[in-house]
Design a protein around this motif. Sequence first.
Motif, short mmCIF file in Angstrom:
data_model
loop_
_atom_site.label_atom_id
_atom_site.label_comp_id
_atom_site.label_asym_id
_atom_site.label_seq_id
_atom_site.Cartn_x
_atom_site.Cartn_y
_atom_site.Cartn_z
N ASN A 159 132.28 65.61 -28.79
CA ASN A 159 132.80 64.27 -28.30
C ASN A 159 132.74 63.04 -28.72
OD1 ASN A 159 133.15 65.77 -26.21
ND2 ASN A 159 131.06 65.61 -24.53
N PRO A 160 133.00 61.65 -28.60
CA PRO A 160 132.95 60.44 -29.30
C PRO A 160 131.68 60.52 -28.76
CG PRO A 160 135.50 61.12 -28.14
CD PRO A 160 134.42 61.97 -27.65
N THR A 161 131.16 59.24 -30.04
CA THR A 161 129.57 59.07 -29.74
C THR A 161 130.01 58.19 -30.67
OG1 THR A 161 127.53 59.20 -28.87
CG2 THR A 161 128.55 60.14 -31.20
N THR A 162 129.05 56.17 -30.12
CA THR A 162 128.73 55.09 -30.69
C THR A 162 127.26 55.41 -30.99
OG1 THR A 162 130.48 54.84 -29.40
CG2 THR A 162 128.82 52.78 -31.16
N ARG A 163 126.85 55.51 -32.83
CA ARG A 163 125.26 55.88 -32.90
C ARG A 163 125.08 54.42 -33.00
NH1 ARG A 163 124.90 61.02 -33.19
NH2 ARG A 163 125.77 62.35 -34.09
N PRO A 164 123.82 53.91 -33.33
CA PRO A 164 123.58 52.54 -33.75
C PRO A 164 123.76 52.24 -35.63
CG PRO A 164 121.49 53.82 -32.29
CD PRO A 164 122.40 54.61 -32.80
N VAL A 165 123.67 51.30 -36.19
CA VAL A 165 123.52 51.08 -37.37
C VAL A 165 122.40 51.47 -37.51
CG1 VAL A 165 124.19 49.04 -39.00
CG2 VAL A 165 125.57 48.73 -37.19
N GLU A 166 122.73 52.45 -38.85
CA GLU A 166 121.13 52.90 -39.48
C GLU A 166 120.57 51.88 -40.71
OE1 GLU A 166 120.33 56.78 -41.70
OE2 GLU A 166 122.01 56.58 -41.51
N PHE B 114 140.72 51.79 -29.89
CA PHE B 114 139.63 52.57 -30.10
C PHE B 114 140.31 54.20 -29.67
CE2 PHE B 114 137.80 50.20 -27.35
CZ PHE B 114 136.95 51.05 -26.43
N PRO B 115 139.49 54.97 -30.00
CA PRO B 115 139.49 56.97 -29.54
C PRO B 115 138.20 56.51 -27.71
CG PRO B 115 138.46 56.95 -32.14
CD PRO B 115 138.43 55.48 -31.46
N SER B 116 139.37 57.50 -26.98
CA SER B 116 138.53 57.39 -25.65
C SER B 116 137.84 58.30 -25.78
CB SER B 116 139.97 58.16 -24.84
OG SER B 116 139.28 58.08 -23.51
N ASN B 117 136.56 57.72 -24.49
CA ASN B 117 135.52 58.67 -23.86
C ASN B 117 136.09 60.67 -23.88
OD1 ASN B 117 134.16 56.40 -24.15
ND2 ASN B 117 133.99 56.70 -22.20
N TYR B 118 137.06 60.18 -23.67
CA TYR B 118 138.09 61.61 -23.31
C TYR B 118 138.26 62.46 -24.40
CZ TYR B 118 136.37 60.51 -18.93
OH TYR B 118 134.79 59.56 -18.17
N ASP B 119 138.17 61.55 -25.58
CA ASP B 119 139.17 62.09 -26.42
C ASP B 119 138.55 63.51 -27.23
OD1 ASP B 119 141.11 61.95 -28.45
OD2 ASP B 119 140.47 61.25 -30.11
N ILE B 120 139.50 64.73 -27.26
CA ILE B 120 139.17 65.61 -27.42
C ILE B 120 140.61 66.00 -28.72
CG2 ILE B 120 138.12 67.85 -27.84
CD1 ILE B 120 136.23 65.99 -26.75
N PRO B 121 140.45 65.92 -29.74
CA PRO B 121 141.78 66.09 -31.13
C PRO B 121 142.42 67.47 -31.42
CG PRO B 121 139.91 64.10 -32.21
CD PRO B 121 139.07 65.11 -30.81
N HIS B 122 141.54 68.45 -30.96
CA HIS B 122 141.40 69.67 -31.28
C HIS B 122 140.47 70.80 -30.43
CE1 HIS B 122 143.47 68.87 -35.27
NE2 HIS B 122 142.10 67.94 -35.04
N SER B 123 141.35 71.66 -29.78
CA SER B 123 140.77 72.77 -28.57
C SER B 123 141.24 74.12 -28.92
CB SER B 123 140.65 72.35 -27.19
OG SER B 123 140.35 72.93 -26.61
N ILE B 124 140.56 74.65 -29.19
CA ILE B 124 141.09 76.68 -29.16
C ILE B 124 140.23 77.15 -27.79
CG2 ILE B 124 141.42 78.72 -30.91
CD1 ILE B 124 141.92 76.51 -32.90
N THR B 125 141.56 78.10 -27.27
CA THR B 125 140.25 78.77 -26.02
C THR B 125 141.18 81.05 -27.00
OG1 THR B 125 140.70 77.49 -24.56
CG2 THR B 125 140.15 80.07 -24.20
N PHE B 126 140.20 81.26 -27.13
CA PHE B 126 140.85 83.08 -27.45
C PHE B 126 140.06 83.68 -26.20
CE2 PHE B 126 139.99 86.94 -28.74
CZ PHE B 126 141.17 87.63 -29.02
N GLY B 127 141.01 84.86 -25.69
CA GLY B 127 140.02 85.40 -24.15
C GLY B 127 141.08 86.76 -24.50
N GLY C 54 142.54 62.56 -18.85
CA GLY C 54 141.89 61.56 -18.18
C GLY C 54 141.11 62.09 -17.17
N SER C 55 140.37 60.87 -16.61
CA SER C 55 139.24 61.18 -16.35
C SER C 55 139.21 62.10 -14.95
CB SER C 55 138.90 59.68 -16.20
OG SER C 55 139.32 58.59 -15.11
N ASN C 56 137.86 62.30 -14.59
CA ASN C 56 137.93 63.02 -13.13
C ASN C 56 138.87 62.41 -11.72
OD1 ASN C 56 135.14 61.81 -12.91
ND2 ASN C 56 135.48 62.54 -11.46
N ASP C 57 138.11 60.74 -11.11
CA ASP C 57 138.66 60.40 -10.18
C ASP C 57 140.03 60.19 -10.43
OD1 ASP C 57 138.42 58.94 -12.43
OD2 ASP C 57 138.10 57.37 -11.69
#
Length: 821
Positions: free
Chosen positions: A726-733, A693-706, A229-232
Amino acid sequence: MVFFWSGFCIAQDKKIPLKQAITELEAQYNYTFNYAEETIQGHGVTPLNFSLSFAEIITSLQEQTFLTFKILNNKLVSIASPTAVTICGFVKDPETQEGIPFATVTGAKNATVTDENGYFSMQVLTPKEPVTIRHIGYEASSEIAVTFISDTCTSVFLKPAQEQLQAVLLSSYLVQGISKMNTGALQINFDQFTALPGLIETDVLQTTQALPGIQSTNETVSNINIRGGSNDQNLVLWDGIKMYQTGHFFGLISAFNPHITEQVTVQKNGTSASYTDGVSGSIKMETEDQINKKFTGSLGANLIDANVFLDIPLGKTSSLQLGGRKSLSDLVATPTYDAYFTRISQDTEVESNVGNIRNTNRSFDFYDLSLRWLYKVSEKDRVRLNILYIDNILSFNENATINTIPTTRESSVAQNSFGAGIVWQRSWSNALSTTFQVYESDYNLRAINASILDGQRFLQENSVSETGIKTSANITLQKTQALTFGYEFIETKVTNLDDVDVPLVRTLIGEVVRTHSGFGEYTFQTKNSTLIAGFRYNYLDKFNASVLEPRLRFTQKFLNYFSVEVAGEFKHQITSQVVNFQNDFLGIEKRRWQLSNNTSVPILKSKQGSLGINFNTKGWLARIEGYYKYVDGITTQEQGFQNQFEFIKTKGSYTVLGVDALLRKKLKDISFWLSYSFMNNEYTFESLVANAFPSNYDIPHSITFGTTYAYNTLKVTAGLNWRSGNPTTRPVEGNEIVNGAINYNAPNSDRFEDYLRIDSSALYKFTIANATIEAGVSVWNLLNQTNTIGSFYRINTEGIVEENTQRSLGITPNAMLRVIL
């Protein structure tokens, strides 16, 4: 027989004066007793049992009175007051191994309380004197004084009270001080907290990001993403006051003083029906709720700010806590400050301006003030007052030569919040208690953008003013059952101002929504089972709309080491943060709060469900939880698109399917943990594209080791954070521009490189004279890894598409020193 036995017991309980017993002994055994009248005055003993020997009777008298009886020659017995014996010890929690402060230690004549380290010292009359130790939340412990006669001062471990044991499902969830509760919440208790990698201060919101399923896609505390979810969409409460600003340094550090905040509760699903808002999750911060009778305080500084904390007793029934922090930027610019300032000013007018305009005298300052006052009106009534003020201001001068005349104008952006609340709690009986709360929360964001070339001043303001009234009652039906019900009224006003002086253009929009809510909740709790079922009814008067919200949480322990959790909830909220233009508010804080209008800006509504299983034994903890989350009513402006949808206004929804997993091993002095999160987070905007389509906050995999090592007062910790980019949208090359506009690929069809960060920190506490000194060092991003966390594209003056990238903090050291009084 019964009457004989009853009479015998009564006779044994009845005491006679010690002087009478001495007279009887002198007559029976022909002994003479030598004593001072004041020595034996006030002492009583049980009637003498002459079937015992004289020596046995003397021993019994000595144990009952703690006086010293000495049998001399010539049938003479002397009686004297005993020589005091000094005992000392440490009172500790068996799970955390940490000292328990303010525990009460009581002997036959004297009493004392433990200090902040759980230490006590006290005089007793005799080594055989009983010593009782008590503290709220623990079972009382009784020991013989001789237990504490030692050069090293013996440690005693208090057993948590049964009701406390039932509330905690999993202790030391990651490290000491983080617990999983039967309510499904994750609770961080800073009194017992050890340390986390990269942190030397117990940053309230930074700490929550160590928990599975919680992260920040742009590495700030003001942009915490709970399960995609978004922060707000997070409900943030400080002692029941809803806060609309959460960060200093425009989001890089928490705006809440960690020294006055005792615990934080994070709820991702199955929220209590007594709370509204927060369709993604809730973060509830609380100050200490005990009236302290001893003055304590601390004074400290790190490479960002200086801080102070005071806990002042006001008699026996009241205490006042004060806390404050102030940035050091007006005194010294540290490497840590420089790194933070560079991070927040990336790709903004503060970093660089247009043409020949030069920026000078860049400055930033922040401070916060916190107050908590407790007053015990009577044995049944308590009052709590809270006040919080947060302030941030950034300014710089724009300089240019206009018509051969050097010209300077100041631009600035200021962000501040004020919160105040008062709570009255009354215990009518053992079965009935009530709570009444009133709060006010105000937020203001103000920016002045001075365009020196155009001779123009652009003023922008975004403000929120919220008033809340809440009353509730808790009824204990039986030992295992309780019922809570109540009413809440919230009035929220949001105002947005855009004001240009040349030419004169002024737009002022103010909106108000009032919400009336009634709620009820049933709790059933035994040693192995917890069921919490609630319902909330909300009426929004502006829209003449009703929102119904069921809530459920069930926990069941089985096979000694296992437990299963089921949770679900419906929630709504009427406020959200939107981005109209990337250069709003100088580009520093682009987001502004807005209210739902139930048309183009819908009421946000969410549905969540989750199922988890835990295994916990011999220091091992394994947990896995799957969840489903659906949020409807989001807008493109709220989600902060920087691609082909940047200037499109429409509404839609997002759906998240995910799994959070945790493995932790706790040894005597060291803990290891490994967490993994999987997420599939997709948008649906039917008016934009046909498919999800993927959300701006879509993080498929996340690992934390401590890992954390704690030995006595030394704490050392290190950790690794890796996640998908993070997901991004690039211009058509090769075909970047079509009809004068950027030609983008499918939305969020690409990703930045994977995110990687390694952090470490160390803390050490020692004592000098009567003060405790705490020192610490930390390194954030130890390998100085370059992580791209955002970008946007613009067509430059030469007709070429340029990419503007936003990068995370590089290697950032910090150090801390604090004196605890």
